[in-house]
Write a protein that holds these residues in place. Structure first.
Motif, short mmCIF file in Angstrom:
data_model
loop_
_atom_site.label_atom_id
_atom_site.label_comp_id
_atom_site.label_asym_id
_atom_site.label_seq_id
_atom_site.Cartn_x
_atom_site.Cartn_y
_atom_site.Cartn_z
N LYS A 79 -143.39 -4.20 6.61
CA LYS A 79 -142.62 -2.96 6.39
C LYS A 79 -142.54 -2.13 7.68
O LYS A 79 -142.08 -1.01 7.67
N THR A 80 -143.02 -2.70 8.79
CA THR A 80 -143.07 -1.92 10.01
C THR A 80 -141.71 -1.55 10.60
O THR A 80 -141.64 -0.57 11.34
N PRO A 81 -140.62 -2.27 10.28
CA PRO A 81 -139.33 -1.75 10.76
C PRO A 81 -139.04 -0.35 10.20
O PRO A 81 -138.43 0.48 10.86
N TYR A 82 -139.54 -0.08 8.97
CA TYR A 82 -139.35 1.24 8.38
C TYR A 82 -140.20 2.30 9.09
O TYR A 82 -139.79 3.45 9.21
N VAL A 83 -141.37 1.90 9.56
CA VAL A 83 -142.21 2.82 10.32
C VAL A 83 -141.46 3.26 11.57
O VAL A 83 -141.36 4.46 11.87
N ALA A 84 -140.93 2.30 12.31
CA ALA A 84 -140.18 2.61 13.53
C ALA A 84 -138.99 3.51 13.23
O ALA A 84 -138.74 4.50 13.92
N SER A 115 -149.19 4.46 -0.93
CA SER A 115 -150.45 4.69 -0.21
C SER A 115 -150.64 3.68 0.91
O SER A 115 -151.08 4.04 2.01
N LEU A 116 -150.30 2.43 0.67
CA LEU A 116 -150.40 1.41 1.70
C LEU A 116 -149.44 1.73 2.84
O LEU A 116 -149.79 1.60 4.02
N PHE A 117 -148.25 2.18 2.52
CA PHE A 117 -147.29 2.52 3.57
C PHE A 117 -147.78 3.70 4.41
O PHE A 117 -147.65 3.70 5.63
N LEU A 118 -148.36 4.71 3.76
CA LEU A 118 -148.91 5.84 4.52
C LEU A 118 -150.05 5.37 5.42
O LEU A 118 -150.18 5.84 6.56
N LEU A 159 -148.48 3.70 8.36
CA LEU A 159 -147.99 4.75 9.27
C LEU A 159 -149.14 5.31 10.10
O LEU A 159 -149.02 5.46 11.32
N ASP A 160 -150.24 5.62 9.45
CA ASP A 160 -151.41 6.17 10.14
C ASP A 160 -151.88 5.21 11.23
O ASP A 160 -152.11 5.62 12.37
N CYS A 161 -152.00 3.94 10.91
CA CYS A 161 -152.47 2.95 11.89
C CYS A 161 -151.50 2.84 13.07
O CYS A 161 -151.92 2.76 14.23
N ALA A 162 -150.22 2.84 12.79
CA ALA A 162 -149.21 2.74 13.86
C ALA A 162 -149.24 3.98 14.75
O ALA A 162 -149.26 3.88 15.98
N LEU A 179 -146.08 -8.67 13.84
CA LEU A 179 -145.19 -7.84 13.02
C LEU A 179 -144.11 -7.20 13.90
O LEU A 179 -144.20 -7.21 15.13
N PHE A 180 -143.12 -6.63 13.27
CA PHE A 180 -141.99 -6.04 13.99
C PHE A 180 -142.42 -5.04 15.06
O PHE A 180 -141.91 -5.06 16.18
N LEU A 181 -143.37 -4.16 14.74
CA LEU A 181 -143.76 -3.13 15.70
C LEU A 181 -144.34 -3.71 16.98
O LEU A 181 -144.34 -3.05 18.02
N ASP A 182 -144.84 -4.93 16.93
CA ASP A 182 -145.41 -5.57 18.10
C ASP A 182 -144.36 -6.34 18.91
O ASP A 182 -144.67 -6.90 19.96
#
Length: 174
Positions: free
Chosen positions: A26-31, A51-54, A57-60, A71-74
């Protein structure tokens, strides 16, 4: 190849990524959230991964790059810079049942106090939790010089814990 376990009931991104669990990226959504907006209200059905998504977000936002390998963010196309981190304040109201406003006040003060300690800040215990949070955000911003990220999870739990369902039957006898 060892089959991945299903992360039933696990709300920790770190635990999923390091514990051999399947994870749908789901990291494309984080970006997208970070790059395109400022304030968000995430509303999805219960048990739908909020909660998992939050936590993701916190980890990113906290720069935990090692959790995002593969993952996408990497990836280079994400343009995510893990060297840029934000101070993240986490408030979750889902850990306890509060049956009175005094209990909720005490609970919020405890959560805010714990977050203040993490950042080396102090809060005034004699003001309302709303003002405590406002002061904490301002203090963390002043201390770090960075925009503060506030993640609130299970905001509706105190309401749901105190709803008394009753049925009123009205008969028209005319």
């Amino acid at each position: 190849m060892v089959p991945l376990k299903l992360p039933i009931g696990i709300q920790s991104f770190s635990e999923i990524r390091t514990g051999g669990y399947a994870y749908v990226d789901k990291t494309p959504y984080v970006a997208s959230l970070v790059q395109e907006g400022k304030y968000y209200f995430l509303s999805r059905p219960r048990r739908f991964g909020k909660s998992l998504f939050l936590d993701t977000l916190d980890c990113a936002l906290s720069g935990k790059k090692n959790l995002f390998k593969g993952l996408f963010l990497d990836s280079p196309e994400s343009t995510w810079d893990f060297s840029v981190t934000w101070p993240v304040i986490r408030i979750s109201l889902g850990q306890r049942i509060n049956t009175t406003s005094n209990e909720l006040h005490e609970y919020l003060t405890q959560i805010i106090s714990r977050e203040a300690q993490r950042f080396g800040c102090t809060i005034n215990p004699h003001i309302s939790p709303g003002f405590q949070l406002e002061d904490l955000i301002r203090d963390v911003n002043n201390k770090t010089g960075l925009q503060v990220v506030l993640l609130v999870d299970e905001y509706d739990k105190p309401i749901l814990d105190n709803i008394n369902f009753s049925c009123i039957l009205i008969l028209n006898t005319t």
